[in-house]
Design a protein around this motif. Sequence first.
Motif, mmCIF file in Angstrom:
data_model
loop_
_atom_site.group_PDB
_atom_site.id
_atom_site.type_symbol
_atom_site.label_atom_id
_atom_site.label_comp_id
_atom_site.label_asym_id
_atom_site.label_seq_id
_atom_site.Cartn_x
_atom_site.Cartn_y
_atom_site.Cartn_z
ATOM 1 N N LEU A 11 4.455 -6.153 -1.323
ATOM 2 C CA LEU A 11 5.080 -6.823 -0.215
ATOM 3 C C LEU A 11 4.446 -7.878 0.508
ATOM 4 C CD1 LEU A 11 7.235 -4.131 1.124
ATOM 5 C CD2 LEU A 11 7.968 -5.711 -0.622
ATOM 6 N N VAL A 12 3.307 -7.424 0.907
ATOM 7 C CA VAL A 12 2.370 -8.597 1.717
ATOM 8 C C VAL A 12 0.760 -8.342 1.146
ATOM 9 C CG1 VAL A 12 1.530 -8.968 3.915
ATOM 10 C CG2 VAL A 12 3.777 -8.343 3.873
ATOM 11 N N VAL A 13 0.247 -9.329 1.151
ATOM 12 C CA VAL A 13 -1.242 -9.474 0.683
ATOM 13 C C VAL A 13 -2.084 -10.261 1.782
ATOM 14 C CG1 VAL A 13 -0.485 -9.176 -1.804
ATOM 15 C CG2 VAL A 13 -0.947 -11.444 -0.914
ATOM 16 N N GLU A 14 -3.253 -10.142 1.813
ATOM 17 C CA GLU A 14 -4.270 -10.698 2.506
ATOM 18 C C GLU A 14 -5.336 -11.399 1.583
ATOM 19 O OE1 GLU A 14 -7.569 -10.090 6.244
ATOM 20 O OE2 GLU A 14 -6.248 -8.500 5.387
ATOM 21 N N VAL A 37 -5.914 -8.682 -1.130
ATOM 22 C CA VAL A 37 -5.903 -7.185 -0.928
ATOM 23 C C VAL A 37 -4.567 -6.909 -0.659
ATOM 24 C CG1 VAL A 37 -6.892 -5.303 0.395
ATOM 25 C CG2 VAL A 37 -8.326 -7.145 -0.344
ATOM 26 N N VAL A 38 -3.913 -5.968 -1.389
ATOM 27 C CA VAL A 38 -2.542 -5.516 -1.043
ATOM 28 C C VAL A 38 -2.433 -4.850 0.280
ATOM 29 C CG1 VAL A 38 -0.443 -4.125 -1.647
ATOM 30 C CG2 VAL A 38 -2.100 -5.447 -3.570
ATOM 31 N N GLN A 39 -1.681 -5.364 1.379
ATOM 32 C CA GLN A 39 -1.656 -4.814 2.812
ATOM 33 C C GLN A 39 -0.399 -3.952 2.622
ATOM 34 O OE1 GLN A 39 -3.621 -5.065 5.333
ATOM 35 N NE2 GLN A 39 -5.031 -6.090 3.968
ATOM 36 N N ARG A 40 0.568 -4.047 2.354
ATOM 37 C CA ARG A 40 1.993 -3.427 1.997
ATOM 38 C C ARG A 40 2.541 -3.614 0.752
ATOM 39 N NH1 ARG A 40 5.890 -5.298 6.926
ATOM 40 N NH2 ARG A 40 6.686 -6.207 4.823
ATOM 41 N N ALA A 41 2.907 -2.300 -0.008
ATOM 42 C CA ALA A 41 3.546 -2.322 -0.932
ATOM 43 C C ALA A 41 4.893 -1.129 -1.098
ATOM 44 C CB ALA A 41 2.395 -1.635 -2.074
ATOM 45 N N ARG A 42 5.309 -1.521 -1.994
ATOM 46 C CA ARG A 42 6.708 -0.623 -2.103
ATOM 47 C C ARG A 42 6.349 1.035 -2.309
ATOM 48 N NH1 ARG A 42 8.869 -4.622 -5.484
ATOM 49 N NH2 ARG A 42 9.952 -6.245 -4.337
ATOM 50 N N PRO A 43 7.003 1.881 -1.648
ATOM 51 C CA PRO A 43 6.823 3.158 -1.932
ATOM 52 C C PRO A 43 7.130 3.715 -3.065
ATOM 53 C CG PRO A 43 8.785 2.813 -0.291
ATOM 54 C CD PRO A 43 8.291 1.647 -0.790
ATOM 55 N N ILE A 44 6.230 4.685 -3.565
ATOM 56 C CA ILE A 44 6.452 5.252 -4.946
ATOM 57 C C ILE A 44 6.929 6.353 -5.207
ATOM 58 C CG2 ILE A 44 5.228 5.787 -7.099
ATOM 59 C CD1 ILE A 44 2.931 3.785 -6.191
ATOM 60 N N SER A 45 7.973 6.854 -5.832
ATOM 61 C CA SER A 45 8.467 8.110 -5.839
ATOM 62 C C SER A 45 8.205 8.586 -7.217
ATOM 63 C CB SER A 45 10.093 8.099 -5.603
ATOM 64 O OG SER A 45 10.864 7.471 -6.753
ATOM 65 N N ALA A 46 8.468 10.149 -7.529
ATOM 66 C CA ALA A 46 8.136 10.386 -8.818
ATOM 67 C C ALA A 46 9.190 10.116 -9.920
ATOM 68 C CB ALA A 46 8.394 12.147 -8.711
ATOM 69 N N VAL A 55 6.256 0.713 -10.264
ATOM 70 C CA VAL A 55 5.400 -0.165 -9.347
ATOM 71 C C VAL A 55 3.872 -0.285 -10.178
ATOM 72 C CG1 VAL A 55 4.635 -0.293 -7.016
ATOM 73 C CG2 VAL A 55 6.671 0.743 -7.542
ATOM 74 N N LYS A 56 3.564 -1.417 -9.864
ATOM 75 C CA LYS A 56 2.215 -1.940 -10.832
ATOM 76 C C LYS A 56 0.946 -2.080 -9.729
ATOM 77 C CE LYS A 56 4.822 -4.537 -13.924
ATOM 78 N NZ LYS A 56 6.005 -4.339 -13.686
ATOM 79 N N VAL A 57 1.169 -1.959 -8.452
ATOM 80 C CA VAL A 57 0.236 -2.139 -7.425
ATOM 81 C C VAL A 57 0.422 -1.073 -6.127
ATOM 82 C CG1 VAL A 57 -0.528 -4.504 -7.966
ATOM 83 C CG2 VAL A 57 1.491 -3.978 -6.297
ATOM 84 N N ARG A 58 -0.655 -0.690 -5.436
ATOM 85 C CA ARG A 58 -0.581 0.245 -4.767
ATOM 86 C C ARG A 58 -1.319 -0.570 -3.332
ATOM 87 N NH1 ARG A 58 -1.151 6.002 -7.151
ATOM 88 N NH2 ARG A 58 0.252 5.651 -8.807
#
Length: 127
Positions: A11-14, A37-46, A55-58
């Motif tokens: 969602l947000v990177v620096e 660098v990824v600062q915020r990403a979507r939450p990952i569920s099982a 989701v491809k990044v954390r």
Amino acid sequence: MIGLKNNSGALVVECVNILKNKVNNGWGSVGDEIVVVVQRARPISAATQASVNAVKVRRGDVRRAVIVRTRKQVRRPDGSYIRFDDNAAVLLNNKKEMLGTRIGGIVSADLRLKGWGKIVSLAPRVV
């Protein structure tokens, strides 16, 4: 902070580095490749990990991206200036291909001149 405009999961990177000739004192412009660098990403569920659209990044991942919009005005060859409301980028993989499959939002037409025609073709609107 830079907002992401694709479906890669971030969602947000620096920005931490700009990968280009250092003629502009370290400033990045539309079409420049950067390290982020990824600062915020979507939450990952099982359930989503097993799906095709996983989701491809954390958070904390270091990736490359290309700048598609900047708040700083950019001069075009015809003498006009263009500027956007926010900064935005699109994440890339190691082969310099888009990490996501879709792009949301407006992108600059200057990307086509700098060799990012695939991003321009997938964008819903080009200015």
